[in-house]
Design a protein around this motif. Structure first.
Motif, PDB file in Angstrom:
ATOM      1  N   LYS A   1      33.583  13.575  66.130  1.00  0.00           N
ATOM      2  CA  LYS A   1      34.704  12.853  66.735  1.00  0.00           C
ATOM      3  C   LYS A   1      35.297  11.794  65.796  1.00  0.00           C
ATOM      4  O   LYS A   1      36.519  11.772  65.583  1.00  0.00           O
ATOM      5  N   PRO A   2      34.509  10.881  65.200  1.00  0.00           N
ATOM      6  CA  PRO A   2      35.106   9.901  64.291  1.00  0.00           C
ATOM      7  C   PRO A   2      35.778  10.533  63.073  1.00  0.00           C
ATOM      8  O   PRO A   2      36.791  10.022  62.574  1.00  0.00           O
ATOM      9  N   VAL A   3      35.228  11.648  62.591  1.00  0.00           N
ATOM     10  CA  VAL A   3      35.826  12.315  61.433  1.00  0.00           C
ATOM     11  C   VAL A   3      37.168  12.936  61.814  1.00  0.00           C
ATOM     12  O   VAL A   3      38.142  12.874  61.052  1.00  0.00           O
ATOM     13  N   ARG A   4      37.248  13.528  62.992  1.00  0.00           N
ATOM     14  CA  ARG A   4      38.521  14.073  63.459  1.00  0.00           C
ATOM     15  C   ARG A   4      39.557  12.965  63.662  1.00  0.00           C
ATOM     16  O   ARG A   4      40.747  13.154  63.391  1.00  0.00           O
ATOM     17  N   GLU A   5      39.102  11.823  64.139  1.00  0.00           N
ATOM     18  CA  GLU A   5      40.020  10.698  64.315  1.00  0.00           C
ATOM     19  C   GLU A   5      40.569  10.234  62.967  1.00  0.00           C
ATOM     20  O   GLU A   5      41.757   9.902  62.850  1.00  0.00           O
ATOM     21  N   LEU A   6      39.721  10.214  61.946  1.00  0.00           N
ATOM     22  CA  LEU A   6      40.186   9.853  60.610  1.00  0.00           C
ATOM     23  C   LEU A   6      41.192  10.875  60.098  1.00  0.00           C
ATOM     24  O   LEU A   6      42.192  10.510  59.453  1.00  0.00           O
ATOM     25  N   LEU A   7      40.969  12.133  60.390  1.00  0.00           N
ATOM     26  CA  LEU A   7      41.922  13.175  60.005  1.00  0.00           C
ATOM     27  C   LEU A   7      43.275  12.945  60.678  1.00  0.00           C
ATOM     28  O   LEU A   7      44.331  13.115  60.058  1.00  0.00           O
ATOM     29  N   GLY A   8      43.253  12.521  61.938  1.00  0.00           N
ATOM     30  CA  GLY A   8      44.494  12.217  62.636  1.00  0.00           C
ATOM     31  C   GLY A   8      45.226  11.046  62.006  1.00  0.00           C
ATOM     32  O   GLY A   8      46.462  11.052  61.913  1.00  0.00           O
ATOM     33  N   VAL A   9      44.486  10.047  61.548  1.00  0.00           N
ATOM     34  CA  VAL A   9      45.104   8.900  60.877  1.00  0.00           C
ATOM     35  C   VAL A   9      45.727   9.341  59.555  1.00  0.00           C
ATOM     36  O   VAL A   9      46.825   8.892  59.187  1.00  0.00           O
ATOM     37  N   MET A  10      45.052  10.211  58.829  1.00  0.00           N
ATOM     38  CA  MET A  10      45.600  10.726  57.569  1.00  0.00           C
ATOM     39  C   MET A  10      46.942  11.416  57.805  1.00  0.00           C
ATOM     40  O   MET A  10      47.903  11.213  57.052  1.00  0.00           O
ATOM     41  N   THR A  11      47.005  12.216  58.853  1.00  0.00           N
ATOM     42  CA  THR A  11      48.251  12.913  59.175  1.00  0.00           C
ATOM     43  C   THR A  11      49.348  11.927  59.542  1.00  0.00           C
ATOM     44  O   THR A  11      50.498  12.051  59.087  1.00  0.00           O
ATOM     45  N   HIS A  12      49.003  10.937  60.349  1.00  0.00           N
ATOM     46  CA  HIS A  12      49.992   9.953  60.783  1.00  0.00           C
ATOM     47  C   HIS A  12      50.495   9.109  59.618  1.00  0.00           C
ATOM     48  O   HIS A  12      51.694   8.801  59.521  1.00  0.00           O
ATOM     49  N   GLU A  13      49.592   8.722  58.726  1.00  0.00           N
ATOM     50  CA  GLU A  13      49.951   7.871  57.591  1.00  0.00           C
ATOM     51  C   GLU A  13      50.465   8.671  56.394  1.00  0.00           C
ATOM     52  O   GLU A  13      50.852   8.082  55.383  1.00  0.00           O
ATOM     53  N   LYS A  14      50.429  10.004  56.514  1.00  0.00           N
ATOM     54  CA  LYS A  14      50.843  10.885  55.411  1.00  0.00           C
ATOM     55  C   LYS A  14      50.021  10.609  54.149  1.00  0.00           C
ATOM     56  O   LYS A  14      50.541  10.493  53.043  1.00  0.00           O
ATOM     57  N   ILE A  15      48.714  10.480  54.356  1.00  0.00           N
ATOM     58  CA  ILE A  15      47.764  10.262  53.269  1.00  0.00           C
ATOM     59  C   ILE A  15      46.960  11.545  53.077  1.00  0.00           C
ATOM     60  O   ILE A  15      46.423  12.107  54.039  1.00  0.00           O
ATOM     61  N   GLY A  16      46.873  12.015  51.844  1.00  0.00           N
ATOM     62  CA  GLY A  16      46.223  13.297  51.602  1.00  0.00           C
ATOM     63  C   GLY A  16      44.738  13.224  51.333  1.00  0.00           C
ATOM     64  O   GLY A  16      44.081  14.268  51.239  1.00  0.00           O
ATOM     65  N   LYS A  17      44.176  12.015  51.215  1.00  0.00           N
ATOM     66  CA  LYS A  17      42.763  11.904  50.877  1.00  0.00           C
ATOM     67  C   LYS A  17      42.155  10.711  51.596  1.00  0.00           C
ATOM     68  O   LYS A  17      42.787   9.670  51.745  1.00  0.00           O
ATOM     69  N   ALA A  18      40.901  10.866  52.023  1.00  0.00           N
ATOM     70  CA  ALA A  18      40.233   9.778  52.734  1.00  0.00           C
ATOM     71  C   ALA A  18      38.743   9.784  52.418  1.00  0.00           C
ATOM     72  O   ALA A  18      38.181  10.799  51.981  1.00  0.00           O
ATOM     73  N   PHE A  19      38.121   8.629  52.651  1.00  0.00           N
ATOM     74  CA  PHE A  19      36.680   8.465  52.480  1.00  0.00           C
ATOM     75  C   PHE A  19      36.101   7.941  53.791  1.00  0.00           C
ATOM     76  O   PHE A  19      36.697   7.079  54.439  1.00  0.00           O
ATOM     77  N   PHE A  20      34.949   8.464  54.152  1.00  0.00           N
ATOM     78  CA  PHE A  20      34.225   7.966  55.318  1.00  0.00           C
ATOM     79  C   PHE A  20      32.885   7.449  54.810  1.00  0.00           C
ATOM     80  O   PHE A  20      32.104   8.199  54.238  1.00  0.00           O
ATOM     81  N   MET A  21      32.623   6.146  55.018  1.00  0.00           N
ATOM     82  CA  MET A  21      31.411   5.518  54.503  1.00  0.00           C
ATOM     83  C   MET A  21      30.577   5.012  55.675  1.00  0.00           C
ATOM     84  O   MET A  21      31.088   4.311  56.551  1.00  0.00           O
ATOM     85  N   THR A  22      29.303   5.365  55.677  1.00  0.00           N
ATOM     86  CA  THR A  22      28.413   4.928  56.745  1.00  0.00           C
ATOM     87  C   THR A  22      27.053   4.565  56.169  1.00  0.00           C
ATOM     88  O   THR A  22      26.676   5.029  55.085  1.00  0.00           O
ATOM     89  N   SER A  23      26.324   3.746  56.910  1.00  0.00           N
ATOM     90  CA  SER A  23      24.978   3.367  56.485  1.00  0.00           C
ATOM     91  C   SER A  23      23.954   4.438  56.840  1.00  0.00           C
ATOM     92  O   SER A  23      22.856   4.457  56.289  1.00  0.00           O
ATOM     93  N   GLY A  24      24.312   5.320  57.768  1.00  0.00           N
ATOM     94  CA  GLY A  24      23.392   6.370  58.195  1.00  0.00           C
ATOM     95  C   GLY A  24      23.705   7.703  57.547  1.00  0.00           C
ATOM     96  O   GLY A  24      23.681   7.837  56.326  1.00  0.00           O
ATOM     97  N   GLY A  25      24.023   8.711  58.368  1.00  0.00           N
ATOM     98  CA  GLY A  25      24.332  10.035  57.842  1.00  0.00           C
ATOM     99  C   GLY A  25      25.373  10.720  58.704  1.00  0.00           C
ATOM    100  O   GLY A  25      26.066  10.072  59.496  1.00  0.00           O
ATOM    101  N   TYR A  26      25.488  12.058  58.575  1.00  0.00           N
ATOM    102  CA  TYR A  26      26.511  12.832  59.280  1.00  0.00           C
ATOM    103  C   TYR A  26      25.894  14.095  59.877  1.00  0.00           C
ATOM    104  O   TYR A  26      24.945  14.664  59.322  1.00  0.00           O
ATOM    105  N   THR A  27      26.463  14.522  60.965  1.00  0.00           N
ATOM    106  CA  THR A  27      26.043  15.790  61.554  1.00  0.00           C
ATOM    107  C   THR A  27      26.650  16.941  60.751  1.00  0.00           C
ATOM    108  O   THR A  27      27.607  16.750  59.984  1.00  0.00           O
ATOM    109  N   ASP A  28      26.116  18.135  60.941  1.00  0.00           N
ATOM    110  CA  ASP A  28      26.636  19.302  60.230  1.00  0.00           C
ATOM    111  C   ASP A  28      28.088  19.583  60.619  1.00  0.00           C
ATOM    112  O   ASP A  28      28.900  19.986  59.772  1.00  0.00           O
TER     113      ASP A  28
END
Length: 272
Positions: free
Chosen positions: A150-177
């Motif tokens: 869900k948070p990754v999809r939300e970041l993808l939506g922000v990229m589309t809205h801002e017309k940004i082609g690249k993004a980074f997601f940084m966390t202290s833990g990890g990510y699901t598959d």
């Protein structure tokens, strides 16, 4: 012979009455002056007290443009080196600032989003001469918790809205598959706690130590209020509810945050 002593006695009585009236007048003058000074003395505002209007109603809280310093944290032993445990102990604002400072030390101009709703963007990176951001960063200081899709999809939506082609997601833990699959297909680079530690350890010694000093300055575990920008306080839950973080400006600010159990003990110890 009789009038002489009588005149002398009357003169003494007159002097006594005059002295008494003078003393009474002087005392009245002092009392009146003290009341005026008391009324003229400005009333110091009480930090955290509700502000009321002329009808006695509580006014909504306003975000202060100045940072209000919270109670000083107790002194603790500062880590001598970076570790995954330290990264996971950082509160959300310090984690975000550390990520931003890391990019600065890599020579990349970066800006953090001011307090308040961030629109899904925590850091903007500027890597060319266009003047606009070339990529955006989302940060999550969730301890050991895995970031889901869900948070990754939300970041993808922000990229589309801002017309940004690249993004980074940084966390202290990890990510699901599932989160990894979405990110890989949409030019989102996922950086977990272990990878961030590796990136920091690759910095030159001086810059790495500077970043460590920045990360561990003051109280780095107690979360910052997202609205007011001050350190929050631990609140004991009632009726079986879990403990949580509340703002020192309550009830003007009703911001609350949940506690991360893996860093709760360290954070509450520093907040005392």
């Amino acid at each position: 012979m009789f009038l002489g002593p009588l005149s002398l006695a009357l003169s003494g009585v007159a002097v006594w009455f005059a002295g008494a009236f003078f003393l009474i007048g002087f005392l009245v003058f002092i009392k009146t002056t003290a009341k005026k000074e008391k009324r003229a003395r400005p009333i110091e505002p009480v930090v955290g007290a509700p502000v009321r209007d002329g009808l006695g109603r509580v006014e909504p809280a306003e975000r202060s443009s100045q940072s209000v310093e919270a109670e000083p944290a107790a002194s603790v032993d500062r880590p001598a080196a970076w570790s995954l445990a330290l990264i996971r102990a950082l509160e959300w604002k310090r984690f975000e600032d550390v990520c931003q400072q890391f990019y600065e030390k890599k020579g990349i101009r970066s800006e953090t989003t001011p307090l308040g709703p961030d629109g899904g963007i925590d850091i903007r990176l500027f890597q060319d001469e266009s003047g606009g951001p070339t990529s955006i960063v989302q940060c999550k200081a969730w301890g050991e918790r895995l970031v889901g899709v869900k948070p990754v999809r939300e970041l993808l939506g922000v990229m589309t809205h801002e017309k940004i082609g690249k993004a980074f997601f940084m966390t202290s833990g990890g990510y699901t598959d599932e989160a990894k699959a979405i990110a890989q297909a949409n030019r989102i680079t996922l950086i977990d706690g272990a990878m961030l530690l590796m990136m920091i350890e690759r910095l030159p010694e001086g810059e790495r130590q500077d970043l460590l000093a920045f990360a561990t300055a003051g109280d780095y575990a107690t979360p910052t209020c997202p609205s007011c920008g001050i350190k929050m306080r631990a609140v004991q839950g009632k009726g079986g509810r879990p403990d949580f973080w509340g703002c020192h400006h309550y009830p003007r600010c009703r911001q609350v945050l949940g506690m991360r159990r893996n860093v709760e003990a360290a954070a509450s110890g520093m907040a005392r």
